[in-house]
Design a protein around this motif. Structure first.
Motif, mmCIF file in Angstrom:
data_model
loop_
_atom_site.group_PDB
_atom_site.id
_atom_site.type_symbol
_atom_site.label_atom_id
_atom_site.label_comp_id
_atom_site.label_asym_id
_atom_site.label_seq_id
_atom_site.Cartn_x
_atom_site.Cartn_y
_atom_site.Cartn_z
ATOM 1 N N LEU A 116 -57.448 11.956 -10.503
ATOM 2 C CA LEU A 116 -56.519 11.540 -9.455
ATOM 3 C C LEU A 116 -56.253 10.045 -9.532
ATOM 4 N N ALA A 117 -55.046 9.657 -9.136
ATOM 5 C CA ALA A 117 -54.656 8.244 -9.095
ATOM 6 C C ALA A 117 -54.345 7.867 -7.648
ATOM 7 N N LEU A 118 -54.844 6.704 -7.240
ATOM 8 C CA LEU A 118 -54.649 6.233 -5.866
ATOM 9 C C LEU A 118 -53.718 5.030 -5.865
ATOM 10 N N LYS A 119 -52.692 5.088 -5.010
ATOM 11 C CA LYS A 119 -51.776 3.964 -4.836
ATOM 12 C C LYS A 119 -51.708 3.609 -3.353
ATOM 13 N N VAL A 120 -51.792 2.326 -3.079
ATOM 14 C CA VAL A 120 -51.738 1.834 -1.709
ATOM 15 C C VAL A 120 -50.685 0.734 -1.638
ATOM 16 N N MET A 121 -49.740 0.880 -0.724
ATOM 17 C CA MET A 121 -48.663 -0.105 -0.575
ATOM 18 C C MET A 121 -48.491 -0.451 0.896
ATOM 19 N N ARG A 122 -48.323 -1.725 1.166
ATOM 20 C CA ARG A 122 -48.065 -2.153 2.532
ATOM 21 C C ARG A 122 -46.610 -1.865 2.898
ATOM 22 N N LEU A 123 -46.401 -1.363 4.103
ATOM 23 C CA LEU A 123 -45.060 -1.074 4.593
ATOM 24 C C LEU A 123 -44.576 -2.233 5.457
ATOM 25 N N THR A 124 -43.504 -2.888 5.019
ATOM 26 C CA THR A 124 -42.914 -3.982 5.789
ATOM 27 C C THR A 124 -41.401 -3.833 5.793
ATOM 28 N N LYS A 125 -40.765 -4.552 6.696
ATOM 29 C CA LYS A 125 -39.303 -4.535 6.755
ATOM 30 C C LYS A 125 -38.725 -5.307 5.567
ATOM 31 N N PRO A 126 -37.532 -4.944 5.109
ATOM 32 C CA PRO A 126 -36.888 -5.729 4.040
ATOM 33 C C PRO A 126 -36.457 -7.089 4.554
ATOM 34 N N THR A 127 -36.048 -7.942 3.643
ATOM 35 C CA THR A 127 -35.581 -9.279 3.998
ATOM 36 C C THR A 127 -34.158 -9.469 3.487
ATOM 37 N N LEU A 128 -33.467 -10.428 4.083
ATOM 38 C CA LEU A 128 -32.118 -10.742 3.617
ATOM 39 C C LEU A 128 -32.186 -11.444 2.258
ATOM 40 N N PHE A 129 -31.332 -11.014 1.355
ATOM 41 C CA PHE A 129 -31.319 -11.590 0.013
ATOM 42 C C PHE A 129 -30.794 -13.029 0.064
ATOM 43 N N THR A 130 -31.446 -13.920 -0.627
ATOM 44 C CA THR A 130 -31.001 -15.307 -0.726
ATOM 45 C C THR A 130 -30.698 -15.635 -2.183
ATOM 46 N N GLU A 142 -25.625 -10.922 2.193
ATOM 47 C CA GLU A 142 -25.453 -9.769 3.075
ATOM 48 C C GLU A 142 -26.339 -8.593 2.678
ATOM 49 N N MET A 143 -27.048 -8.699 1.576
ATOM 50 C CA MET A 143 -27.832 -7.583 1.065
ATOM 51 C C MET A 143 -29.296 -7.722 1.471
ATOM 52 N N LEU A 144 -29.965 -6.599 1.558
ATOM 53 C CA LEU A 144 -31.381 -6.560 1.874
ATOM 54 C C LEU A 144 -32.188 -6.338 0.602
ATOM 55 N N THR A 145 -33.360 -6.949 0.547
ATOM 56 C CA THR A 145 -34.239 -6.772 -0.603
ATOM 57 C C THR A 145 -35.594 -6.263 -0.117
ATOM 58 N N LEU A 146 -36.201 -5.417 -0.925
ATOM 59 C CA LEU A 146 -37.527 -4.911 -0.598
ATOM 60 C C LEU A 146 -38.569 -5.993 -0.819
ATOM 61 N N PRO A 147 -39.676 -5.936 -0.096
ATOM 62 C CA PRO A 147 -40.713 -6.969 -0.258
ATOM 63 C C PRO A 147 -41.243 -7.020 -1.687
ATOM 64 N N GLN A 148 -41.419 -8.223 -2.201
ATOM 65 C CA GLN A 148 -41.913 -8.415 -3.552
ATOM 66 C C GLN A 148 -43.404 -8.737 -3.595
ATOM 67 N N ASN A 149 -43.994 -9.019 -2.445
ATOM 68 C CA ASN A 149 -45.425 -9.311 -2.402
ATOM 69 C C ASN A 149 -46.005 -8.804 -1.088
ATOM 70 N N PHE A 150 -47.293 -9.006 -0.919
ATOM 71 C CA PHE A 150 -47.980 -8.479 0.249
ATOM 72 C C PHE A 150 -47.503 -9.143 1.529
ATOM 73 N N GLY A 151 -47.154 -10.431 1.476
ATOM 74 C CA GLY A 151 -46.683 -11.153 2.654
ATOM 75 C C GLY A 151 -47.817 -11.552 3.578
ATOM 76 N N ASN A 152 -47.454 -12.141 4.695
ATOM 77 C CA ASN A 152 -48.442 -12.618 5.658
ATOM 78 C C ASN A 152 -48.660 -11.596 6.772
ATOM 79 N N ILE A 153 -49.894 -11.509 7.233
ATOM 80 C CA ILE A 153 -50.237 -10.684 8.391
ATOM 81 C C ILE A 153 -50.678 -11.630 9.502
ATOM 82 N N PHE A 154 -50.074 -11.455 10.693
ATOM 83 C CA PHE A 154 -50.406 -12.331 11.809
ATOM 84 C C PHE A 154 -51.084 -11.543 12.923
#
Length: 412
Positions: free
Chosen positions: A12-26, A63-75
């Motif tokens: 078996l293979a295990l994958k874990v991904m954090r779920l976050t909102k997308p961000t506006l593309f810059t 105007e476009m949204l991009t999926l998160p590219q890293n884990f990001g910050n948790i507050f």
């Protein structure tokens, strides 16, 4: 940071991904003047780029949204969400699969798994999916521990784990200041600073008072019959900006009448703060119980119930004082003396008996005085003597009044 220390090949293979909102593309605009060698080439390329805003190509915000590219910050106060997937990479059926997700903090270990029941079997190229949620309530290092156990077709029991380490940061810096008014009211100023790197929409900042107080928010003004916030229509708090909130706490009637009880109350209440960031991620913090320094009134407390703001020169005016026996055990027999100052003159008999004042009880006293000097004058010179203990309590700078010439009409 992921640490994966399996010592043998697993089915078996295990994958874990954090779920976050997308961000506006810059995008990074590249342009030049028309007289330069590229001419209008760079500008045309930006106009043809589908990620740019039509008519505002040189702005970095798209105007476009991009999926998160890293884990990001948790507050602290935000909800941590993660997607867990276990996939059968082998060509054989695996049985009794149990997936467990725990969150280890500095003080506790929490089970975040939606179900603790084992899956009977998992066919080749199939997967088990789960989404976990947790409202973060501690600052510091957190470790997400994902463990998978299963049984092979040959009856061999297998087990492996993966660790995901992340830091929980502090989003807000909250400072409080207290002011104890003479009327038993308590004013609270709360300074809230955004110490993240992105703007916050302050959805709610409220004070939940303790059982002895009622609270009134002083963060709005009345305009054209409507209540308008003092912060304006934009409730955004930019990074490193600070906003002050003011509240007035008044003791409830059943407690205000008991001077000995209300004077010793130190617990005021707690702040409830709700905000949103980026594309609507919600966070919430509640402070611990806020405490003030209890005011020291001594055995006898004198407070003003009524006094005019402005009075006429050399014309009598009236004030109402409230005298409270703050002792919980001893009855007092009080004598009132009135001592004139250079500007304030008391009208009436000095040295009169006020009678006995029982523990935790009060009496109201109407007094008359006049001022012989114009300007802002301090009401001083009252003395209370307890005949039982032969102890005298002096009260100066009780209040201030503005004294004007009698030729100026004082508006009532």
């Amino acid at each position: 940071m992921e640490v994966n220390p399996p010592k043998q090949e697993h089915l078996l293979a295990l994958k874990v991904m954090r779920l976050t909102k997308p961000t506006l593309f810059t995008n990074i605009p590249v342009t030049c003047e028309e007289k330069d060698l590229p001419g209008d080439l760079f500008n045309q390329l930006m106009r043809d780029d589908p990620s740019t805003v039509n008519g505002a190509e040189i702005l970095m915000l798209g105007e476009m949204l991009t999926l998160p590219q890293n884990f990001g910050n948790i507050f602290l106060g935000e909800t941590f969400s993660s997607y867990i997937s276990v996939h059968n990479d082998s060509n054989q059926v695996v049985k009794d699969i149990l997936v467990k997700a725990d969150l280890q903090t500095s003080s506790q270990r929490l089970n975040l798994s939606a179900s603790n029941a084992a899956v009977a079997e998992l066919k080749p190229d199939c997967c088990i999916d789960d989404v976990i949620h947790h409202e973060v309530k501690e600052i510091g290092t957190h470790i997400l521990v994902c463990a998978v156990s299963y049984t092979t077709q040959g009856g061999e029991k297998m087990y492996f784990r993966k660790f995901f380490k992340f830091q929980v940061l502090k989003p807000l810096d909250v400072k409080t200041k207290f002011y104890n008014a003479e009327t038993d009211e308590v004013f609270l100023e709360a300074q809230i600073q955004n110490i993240t790197t992105s703007p916050m929409f302050m959805e709610k900042v409220s004070l939940e008072p303790s059982i002895m107080y009622n609270v009134a928010e002083l963060n709005s003004v009345s305009q054209a019959g409507e209540s308008v916030t003092t912060f304006g229509s934009r409730a955004y708090l930019q990074p490193m900006d600070t906003r002050q909130y003011l509240y007035c706490l008044k003791p409830k009637k059943e407690f205000a009448e008991k001077a000995g009880i209300i004077k010793g109350v130190t617990v005021i209440g707690k702040l409830d703060i709700v905000w949103k960031t980026n594309l609507g991620e919600r966070g919430r913090l509640q402070t611990s119980q806020l405490q003030r320094m209890a005011p020291g009134y001594g055995d006898v407390r004198l407070s003003l119930e009524a006094i005019p703001d402005t009075v006429n020169l050399e014309e009598p005016f009236h004030i109402t004082c409230k005298i409270t026996n703050c002792s919980s055990e001893r009855t007092m027999d009080l004598v009132l003396e009135m001592c004139n100052t250079n500007s304030i003159h008391w009208c009436g008999i000095s040295g009169r008996q006020l009678g006995k004042l029982h523990p935790s009880s009060s009496l109201c006293l109407a007094l008359t005085l006049l001022s012989s000097v114009q300007g802002l004058q301090s009401v001083s010179g009252l003395r209370l003597t307890d005949t039982f203990l032969k102890r005298t309590y002096e009260y100066d700078d009780i209040a201030q009044v503005c004294v004007v010439s009698s030729a100026i009409k004082v508006e009532s």
